[in-house]
Design a protein around this motif. Structure first.
Motif, short mmCIF file in Angstrom:
data_model
loop_
_atom_site.label_atom_id
_atom_site.label_comp_id
_atom_site.label_asym_id
_atom_site.label_seq_id
_atom_site.Cartn_x
_atom_site.Cartn_y
_atom_site.Cartn_z
N VAL A 255 -1.19 4.97 -0.86
CA VAL A 255 -0.01 4.67 -1.69
C VAL A 255 0.57 3.31 -1.32
O VAL A 255 0.93 2.51 -2.20
N ALA A 256 0.64 3.01 -0.03
CA ALA A 256 1.18 1.72 0.40
C ALA A 256 0.33 0.57 -0.13
O ALA A 256 0.86 -0.44 -0.60
N LEU A 257 -0.98 0.71 -0.06
CA LEU A 257 -1.88 -0.33 -0.56
C LEU A 257 -1.70 -0.53 -2.06
O LEU A 257 -1.63 -1.66 -2.56
N MET A 258 -1.62 0.57 -2.79
CA MET A 258 -1.53 0.48 -4.25
C MET A 258 -0.18 -0.04 -4.70
O MET A 258 -0.09 -0.87 -5.62
N THR A 259 0.88 0.42 -4.07
CA THR A 259 2.21 -0.04 -4.49
C THR A 259 2.43 -1.50 -4.12
O THR A 259 3.03 -2.25 -4.90
N ASP A 260 1.93 -1.92 -2.97
CA ASP A 260 2.05 -3.34 -2.61
C ASP A 260 1.35 -4.22 -3.65
O ASP A 260 1.88 -5.26 -4.07
N SER A 261 0.16 -3.82 -4.04
CA SER A 261 -0.60 -4.59 -5.02
C SER A 261 0.10 -4.63 -6.36
O SER A 261 0.23 -5.70 -6.99
N LEU A 262 0.59 -3.49 -6.82
CA LEU A 262 1.26 -3.43 -8.12
C LEU A 262 2.60 -4.15 -8.11
O LEU A 262 2.96 -4.82 -9.09
N GLU A 263 3.35 -4.03 -7.03
CA GLU A 263 4.63 -4.74 -6.95
C GLU A 263 4.42 -6.25 -6.98
O GLU A 263 5.20 -6.98 -7.59
N ARG A 264 3.35 -6.71 -6.35
CA ARG A 264 3.02 -8.13 -6.38
C ARG A 264 2.65 -8.55 -7.80
O ARG A 264 3.08 -9.62 -8.28
N LEU A 265 1.89 -7.72 -8.50
CA LEU A 265 1.53 -8.04 -9.89
C LEU A 265 2.77 -8.08 -10.78
O LEU A 265 2.89 -8.97 -11.63
N VAL A 266 3.66 -7.12 -10.62
CA VAL A 266 4.88 -7.10 -11.44
C VAL A 266 5.70 -8.35 -11.19
O VAL A 266 6.17 -9.01 -12.14
N ALA A 267 5.89 -8.71 -9.93
CA ALA A 267 6.67 -9.91 -9.60
C ALA A 267 6.01 -11.16 -10.15
O ALA A 267 6.69 -12.05 -10.71
N TYR B 59 -2.71 7.24 13.36
CA TYR B 59 -1.59 7.75 12.57
C TYR B 59 -0.29 7.01 12.88
O TYR B 59 0.63 6.98 12.04
N HIS B 60 -0.21 6.43 14.05
CA HIS B 60 0.98 5.65 14.40
C HIS B 60 1.14 4.45 13.48
O HIS B 60 2.26 4.01 13.20
N TYR B 61 0.01 3.93 13.00
CA TYR B 61 0.03 2.72 12.17
C TYR B 61 -0.04 3.00 10.67
O TYR B 61 0.20 2.10 9.87
N MET B 62 -0.35 4.23 10.28
CA MET B 62 -0.59 4.47 8.85
C MET B 62 0.09 5.70 8.27
O MET B 62 0.18 5.84 7.07
N GLY B 63 0.60 6.61 9.10
CA GLY B 63 1.06 7.88 8.55
C GLY B 63 -0.16 8.68 8.13
O GLY B 63 -1.20 8.65 8.79
#
Length: 201
Positions: free
Chosen positions: A52-64, A41-45
């Motif tokens: 959510v972090a995995l999905m938003t990182d992927s989508l933000e990269r696609l948008v950019a 949990y120290h590394y991931m919440g």
């Protein structure tokens, strides 16, 4: 991000793609990442925060990447080709991102789901704007642009399920072929335009 945090994210991406979010347990995630369950949990919440972090990182990269692709030209056909090449390349080279992003949205609770869907909608809006500009200019044709957009995205995303880099077709060749298919789908007629990287055949 520390090497351990990167390892935890990679393990989560693999397990969510293999087993699904709800099918992945904390113990399995800790074992795959090579850390103890107590320290995980120290590394991931929470597990959802990690998804959510995995999905938003992927989508933000696609948008950019989509914004950069569209910025390469003011011609809607060239922009369409660039979007298709970018989308195919991203999904063929990062298939786990695609599997998790396509299948785990429903696992999210609100407002996390709304955050991810907003990013997905922003990405699809870039495609819609290119199609709308092409239709207005008369260089693209479609009776149902929204359906055409969904068909294109489904077609291009599908490469994540089957593309093999060891196969007979290179990733660049695959992206070019899909750009040509998109042109045909939207009524871009031969003769071929050759003036750089953009080509519809």
């Amino acid at each position: 991000m520390t090497p351990t945090a990167v390892r935890v994210r990679r393990a989560a991406l693999e397990l969510f793609a293999e087993r699904g979010f709800h099918g992945t347990g904390i113990r399995q995630l800790a074992e795959r990442a090579g850390v103890s369950s107590a320290s995980l949990y120290h590394y991931m919440g929470t597990k959802e925060e990690l998804l959510v972090a995995l999905m938003t990182d992927s989508l933000e990269r696609l948008v950019a990447d989509a914004q950069a692709a569209v910025a390469t030209s003011s011609d809607p056909v060239s922009q369409l080709e660039a979007l298709v090449r970018m989308h195919v390349t991203a999904h063929a080279s990062r298939p786990l991102d695609t599997r998790v992003g396509d299948h785990e949205v429903e696992a999210l609770s609100e407002p996390a789901r709304a955050q991810v869907v907003t990013l997905r909608d922003r990405y699809e809006q870039l495609w819609q704007e290119v199609l709308a500009a092409g239709l207005e200019d008369g260089v693209l044709r479609s009776e149902h642009p929204a359906v055409a957009r969904r068909a294109l995205l489904e077609m291009c995303s599908g490469v994540a399920r089957w593309f093999d880099p060891a196969g007979p077709l290179t990733l660049e060749g695959l992206a070019d072929h899909y750009a040509a298919l998109a042109c045909r789908l939207l009524g871009v007629s031969p003769p071929t335009r050759r003036g750089g990287a953009d080509i519809c055949v």
